[in-house]
Design a protein around this motif. Structure first.
Motif, PDB file in Angstrom:
ATOM      1  N   ARG A  64       0.821  -1.205   0.000  1.00 15.85           N
ATOM      2  CA  ARG A  64       0.000   0.000   0.000  1.00 15.85           C
ATOM      3  C   ARG A  64       0.854   1.255   0.000  1.00 15.85           C
ATOM      4  NH1 ARG A  64      -5.055  -1.807   2.162  1.00 15.85           N
ATOM      5  NH2 ARG A  64      -5.583  -3.395   0.648  1.00 15.85           N
ATOM      6  N   TRP A  65       0.210   2.371  -0.259  1.00 13.66           N
ATOM      7  CA  TRP A  65       0.818   3.695  -0.153  1.00 13.66           C
ATOM      8  C   TRP A  65       0.492   4.262   1.219  1.00 13.66           C
ATOM      9  CZ3 TRP A  65       3.018   7.143  -3.921  1.00 13.66           C
ATOM     10  CH2 TRP A  65       3.293   6.530  -5.153  1.00 13.66           C
ATOM     11  N   THR A  66       1.448   4.926   1.829  1.00 17.19           N
ATOM     12  CA  THR A  66       1.176   5.699   3.037  1.00 17.19           C
ATOM     13  C   THR A  66       0.460   6.961   2.587  1.00 17.19           C
ATOM     14  OG1 THR A  66       3.098   4.832   4.174  1.00 17.19           O
ATOM     15  CG2 THR A  66       2.226   6.923   4.969  1.00 17.19           C
ATOM     16  N   LYS A  67      -0.642   7.300   3.289  1.00 16.82           N
ATOM     17  CA  LYS A  67      -1.459   8.443   2.875  1.00 16.82           C
ATOM     18  C   LYS A  67      -1.506   9.500   3.963  1.00 16.82           C
ATOM     19  CE  LYS A  67      -4.366   5.650  -0.085  1.00 16.82           C
ATOM     20  NZ  LYS A  67      -5.717   5.163  -0.337  1.00 16.82           N
ATOM     21  N   PRO A  73      -2.005  10.157  -1.213  1.00 14.21           N
ATOM     22  CA  PRO A  73      -0.877   9.213  -1.270  1.00 14.21           C
ATOM     23  C   PRO A  73       0.465   9.941  -1.201  1.00 14.21           C
ATOM     24  CG  PRO A  73      -2.444   8.777  -3.033  1.00 14.21           C
ATOM     25  CD  PRO A  73      -2.831  10.085  -2.414  1.00 14.21           C
ATOM     26  N   PHE A  75       3.877   7.983  -0.073  1.00 18.57           N
ATOM     27  CA  PHE A  75       4.985   7.073  -0.379  1.00 18.57           C
ATOM     28  C   PHE A  75       4.489   5.632  -0.483  1.00 18.57           C
ATOM     29  CE2 PHE A  75       6.747  10.464   2.336  1.00 18.57           C
ATOM     30  CZ  PHE A  75       7.646  11.016   1.446  1.00 18.57           C
ATOM     31  N   PRO A  76       5.073   4.848  -1.395  1.00 20.97           N
ATOM     32  CA  PRO A  76       4.711   3.431  -1.488  1.00 20.97           C
ATOM     33  C   PRO A  76       5.568   2.602  -0.516  1.00 20.97           C
ATOM     34  CG  PRO A  76       6.174   4.007  -3.282  1.00 20.97           C
ATOM     35  CD  PRO A  76       5.935   5.267  -2.485  1.00 20.97           C
ATOM     36  N   ASN A  77       5.284   2.740   0.777  1.00 20.77           N
ATOM     37  CA  ASN A  77       6.120   2.073   1.773  1.00 20.77           C
ATOM     38  C   ASN A  77       5.319   1.383   2.877  1.00 20.77           C
ATOM     39  OD1 ASN A  77       5.222   4.412   2.975  1.00 20.77           O
ATOM     40  ND2 ASN A  77       7.181   4.959   3.866  1.00 20.77           N
ATOM     41  N   SER A  78       4.074   1.043   2.603  1.00 21.13           N
ATOM     42  CA  SER A  78       3.232   0.408   3.610  1.00 21.13           C
ATOM     43  C   SER A  78       2.892  -1.030   3.214  1.00 21.13           C
ATOM     44  CB  SER A  78       1.922   1.173   3.800  1.00 21.13           C
ATOM     45  OG  SER A  78       2.164   2.431   4.355  1.00 21.13           O
ATOM     46  N   CYS A  90      -2.106  -1.639   8.970  1.00 20.03           N
ATOM     47  CA  CYS A  90      -1.159  -1.068   8.005  1.00 20.03           C
ATOM     48  C   CYS A  90       0.141  -0.702   8.716  1.00 20.03           C
ATOM     49  CB  CYS A  90      -1.751   0.155   7.327  1.00 20.03           C
ATOM     50  SG  CYS A  90      -3.006  -0.277   6.116  1.00 20.03           S
ATOM     51  N   VAL A  92       4.037   0.764   8.227  1.00 16.79           N
ATOM     52  CA  VAL A  92       4.992   1.498   7.407  1.00 16.79           C
ATOM     53  C   VAL A  92       6.357   0.963   7.812  1.00 16.79           C
ATOM     54  CG1 VAL A  92       5.960   3.750   6.829  1.00 16.79           C
ATOM     55  CG2 VAL A  92       3.516   3.533   7.355  1.00 16.79           C
ATOM     56  N   ARG A  96       9.324  -3.633   2.639  1.00 14.76           N
ATOM     57  CA  ARG A  96       7.977  -4.182   2.758  1.00 14.76           C
ATOM     58  C   ARG A  96       7.754  -5.436   1.908  1.00 14.76           C
ATOM     59  NH1 ARG A  96       3.881  -0.676  -0.832  1.00 14.76           N
ATOM     60  NH2 ARG A  96       5.192  -0.533  -2.683  1.00 14.76           N
TER      61      ARG A  96
END
Length: 111
Positions: A64-67, A73, A75-78, A90, A92, A96
């Motif tokens: 997932r993305w961190t929002k 959105p 960062f794509p770090n979740s 979720c 972070v 990942r």
């Protein structure tokens, strides 16, 4: 930060992580054993305490993305972990995809 392992339980992976609890990203450490995922928060968070997820209860994982504020959105770090009761946790964290592969390997092996 250490965890108490149960009889027959093996620690497989650990690392720094944030767990999204409402609007707070709670800092702490995430542990993966052959039986469970355990998140232990740092003492200086507003929301403290441990979150334990039995691997037998995990339905799946998703990248997932961190929002920001749960909407924008960033960062794509979740990594999301879905459990049988419909809840989703979720995290972070760094690496990942490695965490996802390790969780899925244990989950499939314990099924």
């Amino acid at each position: 930060m250490k965890i108490d392992l149960r009889t027959g339980e093996t620690l497989l992976r650990e690392g720094g992580a944030n767990l999204q609890r409402g609007i707070e990203a709670v800092g702490g450490r995430l542990f993966l054993t052959n039986e469970r995922l355990l998140f232990q928060s740092h003492a200086f968070n507003v929301q403290t305490g441990a979150t334990e997820i039995a691997l037998a209860d995990v339905r799946g994982t998703a990248l997932r993305w961190t929002k920001l504020l749960g909407v924008l959105p960033l960062f794509p770090n979740s990594l999301a972990v879905q459990v049988r009761d419909g809840a989703e946790y979720c995290f972070v964290l760094y690496g990942r995809k490695i965490w996802q592969a390790a969780i899925e390997a244990q989950r499939c092996g314990s099924a």
